[in-house]
Write a protein that holds these residues in place. Sequence first.
Motif, PDB file in Angstrom:
ATOM      1  N   ARG A 140      56.234  45.703  84.507  1.00 35.60           N
ATOM      2  CA  ARG A 140      56.689  45.132  85.774  1.00 35.60           C
ATOM      3  C   ARG A 140      56.795  46.194  86.864  1.00 35.60           C
ATOM      4  NH1 ARG A 140      61.567  42.009  82.777  1.00 35.60           N
ATOM      5  NH2 ARG A 140      60.438  40.164  82.049  1.00 35.60           N
ATOM      6  N   ASP A 141      57.207  47.393  86.478  1.00 33.59           N
ATOM      7  CA  ASP A 141      57.516  48.421  87.461  1.00 33.59           C
ATOM      8  C   ASP A 141      56.290  49.173  87.976  1.00 33.59           C
ATOM      9  OD1 ASP A 141      60.156  47.762  87.165  1.00 33.59           O
ATOM     10  OD2 ASP A 141      60.637  49.455  85.842  1.00 33.59           O
ATOM     11  N   LEU A 142      55.275  49.355  87.131  1.00 33.25           N
ATOM     12  CA  LEU A 142      54.141  50.188  87.515  1.00 33.25           C
ATOM     13  C   LEU A 142      53.121  49.418  88.340  1.00 33.25           C
ATOM     14  CD1 LEU A 142      53.503  52.148  84.195  1.00 33.25           C
ATOM     15  CD2 LEU A 142      54.315  53.108  86.352  1.00 33.25           C
ATOM     16  N   PRO A 143      52.486  50.070  89.311  1.00 33.80           N
ATOM     17  CA  PRO A 143      51.422  49.419  90.092  1.00 33.80           C
ATOM     18  C   PRO A 143      50.290  48.953  89.170  1.00 33.80           C
ATOM     19  CG  PRO A 143      52.078  51.509  91.086  1.00 33.80           C
ATOM     20  CD  PRO A 143      52.756  51.444  89.757  1.00 33.80           C
ATOM     21  N   GLY A 144      49.850  47.728  89.384  1.00 37.42           N
ATOM     22  CA  GLY A 144      48.780  47.199  88.543  1.00 37.42           C
ATOM     23  C   GLY A 144      49.184  47.049  87.096  1.00 37.42           C
ATOM     24  N   SER A 145      50.496  46.911  86.841  1.00 35.97           N
ATOM     25  CA  SER A 145      51.023  46.779  85.471  1.00 35.97           C
ATOM     26  C   SER A 145      50.563  47.926  84.572  1.00 35.97           C
ATOM     27  CB  SER A 145      50.611  45.434  84.858  1.00 35.97           C
ATOM     28  OG  SER A 145      51.203  44.371  85.563  1.00 35.97           O
ATOM     29  N   GLY A 146      50.428  49.106  85.168  1.00 36.56           N
ATOM     30  CA  GLY A 146      50.084  50.285  84.382  1.00 36.56           C
ATOM     31  C   GLY A 146      48.603  50.505  84.179  1.00 36.56           C
ATOM     32  N   THR A 147      47.761  49.689  84.823  1.00 34.49           N
ATOM     33  CA  THR A 147      46.315  49.829  84.615  1.00 34.49           C
ATOM     34  C   THR A 147      45.714  50.938  85.480  1.00 34.49           C
ATOM     35  OG1 THR A 147      45.883  48.139  86.298  1.00 34.49           O
ATOM     36  CG2 THR A 147      46.037  47.409  83.990  1.00 34.49           C
ATOM     37  N   ALA A 148      46.428  51.345  86.538  1.00 37.72           N
ATOM     38  CA  ALA A 148      45.896  52.372  87.439  1.00 37.72           C
ATOM     39  C   ALA A 148      46.093  53.763  86.850  1.00 37.72           C
ATOM     40  CB  ALA A 148      46.602  52.278  88.790  1.00 37.72           C
ATOM     41  N   TYR A 149      45.247  54.703  87.275  1.00 38.53           N
ATOM     42  CA  TYR A 149      45.438  56.106  86.895  1.00 38.53           C
ATOM     43  C   TYR A 149      46.791  56.596  87.394  1.00 38.53           C
ATOM     44  CZ  TYR A 149      40.533  56.930  85.543  1.00 38.53           C
ATOM     45  OH  TYR A 149      39.316  56.916  84.924  1.00 38.53           O
ATOM     46  N   GLY A 150      47.429  57.415  86.598  1.00 39.08           N
ATOM     47  CA  GLY A 150      48.650  58.067  87.038  1.00 39.08           C
ATOM     48  C   GLY A 150      48.330  59.434  87.625  1.00 39.08           C
ATOM     49  N   GLU A 151      49.378  60.144  88.026  1.00 41.48           N
ATOM     50  CA  GLU A 151      49.190  61.509  88.529  1.00 41.48           C
ATOM     51  C   GLU A 151      48.575  62.378  87.438  1.00 41.48           C
ATOM     52  OE1 GLU A 151      52.516  63.395  90.579  1.00 41.48           O
ATOM     53  OE2 GLU A 151      53.558  61.471  90.453  1.00 41.48           O
ATOM     54  N   SER A 152      47.695  63.294  87.838  1.00 39.34           N
ATOM     55  CA  SER A 152      47.070  64.175  86.862  1.00 39.34           C
ATOM     56  C   SER A 152      48.109  65.047  86.160  1.00 39.34           C
ATOM     57  CB  SER A 152      46.021  65.061  87.536  1.00 39.34           C
ATOM     58  OG  SER A 152      45.396  65.900  86.580  1.00 39.34           O
ATOM     59  N   GLN A 153      49.147  65.455  86.903  1.00 39.96           N
ATOM     60  CA  GLN A 153      50.185  66.294  86.310  1.00 39.96           C
ATOM     61  C   GLN A 153      51.055  65.501  85.338  1.00 39.96           C
ATOM     62  OE1 GLN A 153      52.225  68.718  89.171  1.00 39.96           O
ATOM     63  NE2 GLN A 153      53.730  69.483  87.700  1.00 39.96           N
ATOM     64  N   GLY A 154      51.063  64.173  85.480  1.00 37.56           N
ATOM     65  CA  GLY A 154      51.842  63.337  84.585  1.00 37.56           C
ATOM     66  C   GLY A 154      52.845  62.479  85.328  1.00 37.56           C
ATOM     67  N   ASN A 155      53.332  61.444  84.671  1.00 37.90           N
ATOM     68  CA  ASN A 155      54.298  60.521  85.250  1.00 37.90           C
ATOM     69  C   ASN A 155      55.519  61.276  85.788  1.00 37.90           C
ATOM     70  OD1 ASN A 155      56.885  58.790  84.758  1.00 37.90           O
ATOM     71  ND2 ASN A 155      55.227  57.300  84.926  1.00 37.90           N
ATOM     72  N   GLU A 156      55.837  61.067  87.069  1.00 38.47           N
ATOM     73  CA  GLU A 156      56.896  61.844  87.707  1.00 38.47           C
ATOM     74  C   GLU A 156      58.268  61.547  87.100  1.00 38.47           C
ATOM     75  OE1 GLU A 156      58.510  63.062  92.154  1.00 38.47           O
ATOM     76  OE2 GLU A 156      57.178  61.339  91.914  1.00 38.47           O
ATOM     77  N   LYS A 157      58.540  60.284  86.813  1.00 37.08           N
ATOM     78  CA  LYS A 157      59.837  59.955  86.194  1.00 37.08           C
ATOM     79  C   LYS A 157      60.006  60.687  84.871  1.00 37.08           C
ATOM     80  CE  LYS A 157      61.980  55.911  86.112  1.00 37.08           C
ATOM     81  NZ  LYS A 157      62.393  54.524  85.800  1.00 37.08           N
ATOM     82  N   LEU A 158      58.964  60.676  84.048  1.00 38.85           N
ATOM     83  CA  LEU A 158      59.031  61.356  82.762  1.00 38.85           C
ATOM     84  C   LEU A 158      59.279  62.844  82.950  1.00 38.85           C
ATOM     85  CD1 LEU A 158      58.721  61.467  79.665  1.00 38.85           C
ATOM     86  CD2 LEU A 158      56.256  61.750  80.032  1.00 38.85           C
ATOM     87  N   ARG A 159      58.532  63.470  83.855  1.00 39.76           N
ATOM     88  CA  ARG A 159      58.681  64.911  84.046  1.00 39.76           C
ATOM     89  C   ARG A 159      60.086  65.265  84.551  1.00 39.76           C
ATOM     90  NH1 ARG A 159      55.661  66.731  87.980  1.00 39.76           N
ATOM     91  NH2 ARG A 159      54.690  64.766  88.657  1.00 39.76           N
ATOM     92  N   LYS A 160      60.634  64.443  85.417  1.00 40.84           N
ATOM     93  CA  LYS A 160      61.995  64.701  85.915  1.00 40.84           C
ATOM     94  C   LYS A 160      63.017  64.583  84.784  1.00 40.84           C
ATOM     95  CE  LYS A 160      61.473  63.524  90.808  1.00 40.84           C
ATOM     96  NZ  LYS A 160      61.833  62.586  91.905  1.00 40.84           N
ATOM     97  N   GLN A 161      62.830  63.600  83.926  1.00 40.99           N
ATOM     98  CA  GLN A 161      63.777  63.394  82.830  1.00 40.99           C
ATOM     99  C   GLN A 161      63.648  64.482  81.753  1.00 40.99           C
ATOM    100  OE1 GLN A 161      66.304  61.331  82.965  1.00 40.99           O
ATOM    101  NE2 GLN A 161      65.502  60.817  84.996  1.00 40.99           N
ATOM    102  N   ILE A 162      62.431  64.951  81.501  1.00 39.35           N
ATOM    103  CA  ILE A 162      62.249  66.060  80.554  1.00 39.35           C
ATOM    104  C   ILE A 162      62.957  67.303  81.074  1.00 39.35           C
ATOM    105  CG2 ILE A 162      60.573  67.640  79.509  1.00 39.35           C
ATOM    106  CD1 ILE A 162      58.559  65.269  79.636  1.00 39.35           C
ATOM    107  N   ALA A 163      62.776  67.589  82.375  1.00 36.47           N
ATOM    108  CA  ALA A 163      63.428  68.761  82.973  1.00 36.47           C
ATOM    109  C   ALA A 163      64.948  68.650  82.873  1.00 36.47           C
ATOM    110  CB  ALA A 163      62.988  68.912  84.427  1.00 36.47           C
TER     111      ALA A 163
END
Length: 475
Positions: A140-163
């Motif tokens: 529901r949250d991702l554009p195109g229900s997750g079908t679109a390419y994400g950032e090359s560096q990786g999903n920003e939410k994930l990277r923020k939470q890992i940090a």
Amino acid sequence: MKTLVLKKHLYQQIAEGFEQQIRSKVLVPGDKLPSLRLLCEMHGISQSTAMKVYYELEAKGLALSRPQSGYFVSVSMQRHPQLPQTSTPSGQHSNIDAEEIIERVFSIPNPGSIMLSNSVPANELLPIAKLNKAMVQALRDLPGSGTAYGESQGNEKLRKQIARHAFMIPGLSHQDLVTTNGCIGALSYAMMALTKPGDTIAVESPVYFGILQLAKSLGLKVLELPTHPQTGIETQALGKALEKHKISACLLVSNFSNPLGSLMPDEHKKEVVRLIQKHHVPLIEDDIYGDVYFGENRPSTCKGFDESGLVLWAGSVSKTLAPGYRVGWIAPGLFKKEISRLKLFHAISSTNITQQVIGDFLETGRYEHHLRKLRRALEINCRHYSRAIMDYFPEHTKISRPQGGFVLWVEFGKKIDTTQLYELAIRQGVSIAPGRMFSLQDQFSNCMRLNYGMPWNDKLEGALQRLGLLAGTLS
């Protein structure tokens, strides 16, 4: 200044009472402990609190549960098996290729086989229903229900939470991280960025077979170094190797290594960082098991002591939450540009939807809640395995004493070949990982790795009993 004294929880106080009775031999090995119902009545506590009492005693090796019978004082609580020997690799590669053994062990198993050969938690220990709900929300949250390419560096939410989760690495930012296809993807990018065919990397011995096979596929030479089953790589040996050999990179599993389960003390981590900085040799730190600790606090990392940027810290949730999601990451330090470029060329981007799910899990605290339950279950399982091995395996069998992770390292007498043991055991529906898989040299043929990441039950105990009997026929 007043010293702050933390009050112990009621379940800890009750568990300590039982411990005192066991230590003073008021309760002796084999004695039955009160049922959960009776324990609730005796202390006016809930059943969940009563369960915590026995979890606490199990984690200390003082009690064991017998399905449908209750809890008993552990028969094996005062026995301490010998540790496996510190490895002494010769430096000579073997003519025997372990790839055939690896392929045989990890081919599709017979239905119903007990997979002691794996190093991942069983589905029963994973929050699959909650992950499914998070997947629906991610759609529901991702554009195109997750079908679109994400950032090359990786999903920003994930990277923020890992940090945020990586509090043991001061100053780590989401901008310092690149997501990868599992931890092996992180290690692969790191090796490609730091080496070229013909270069030498230094590793522990024994070491996860996937690292060895990855290095071979990249045309790298592997220098295996002496490793202690509790404290990890021998830092003196590492120092001498860096002086003597032209090493392009070191790759170490600092916390609960696979297959030994060793944990490098802080002093050793600091010394490793000092050595690599002195010789200007990068360190790839595989910290995939760091969250699965049995003590009070998460262990530190080499990256946390690194001020030069020479440590590339890699991690994943493949061993703790969702093996099949293939969500990993790396903090490449000085080598971020090279790693980012490799990822762009090899993958363009990561799978955005699974990264969003894991990011949500970290953000809401569900990951930490899950980890607390997982760590407790694994610590108890480790105690059960150790006790069963002492009860059923040949005399003088040596086993590691991991303080976290999923695996036990077992060392038999020299007469027992664990590749032969595998062939015997798989016919009886039990799969093990022979020690020969974890080295490019002719060593560890009398050793094996066992996975304790499964719920303990009579079936598992029976499998270990059969395994011990089979090992006895080879001795």
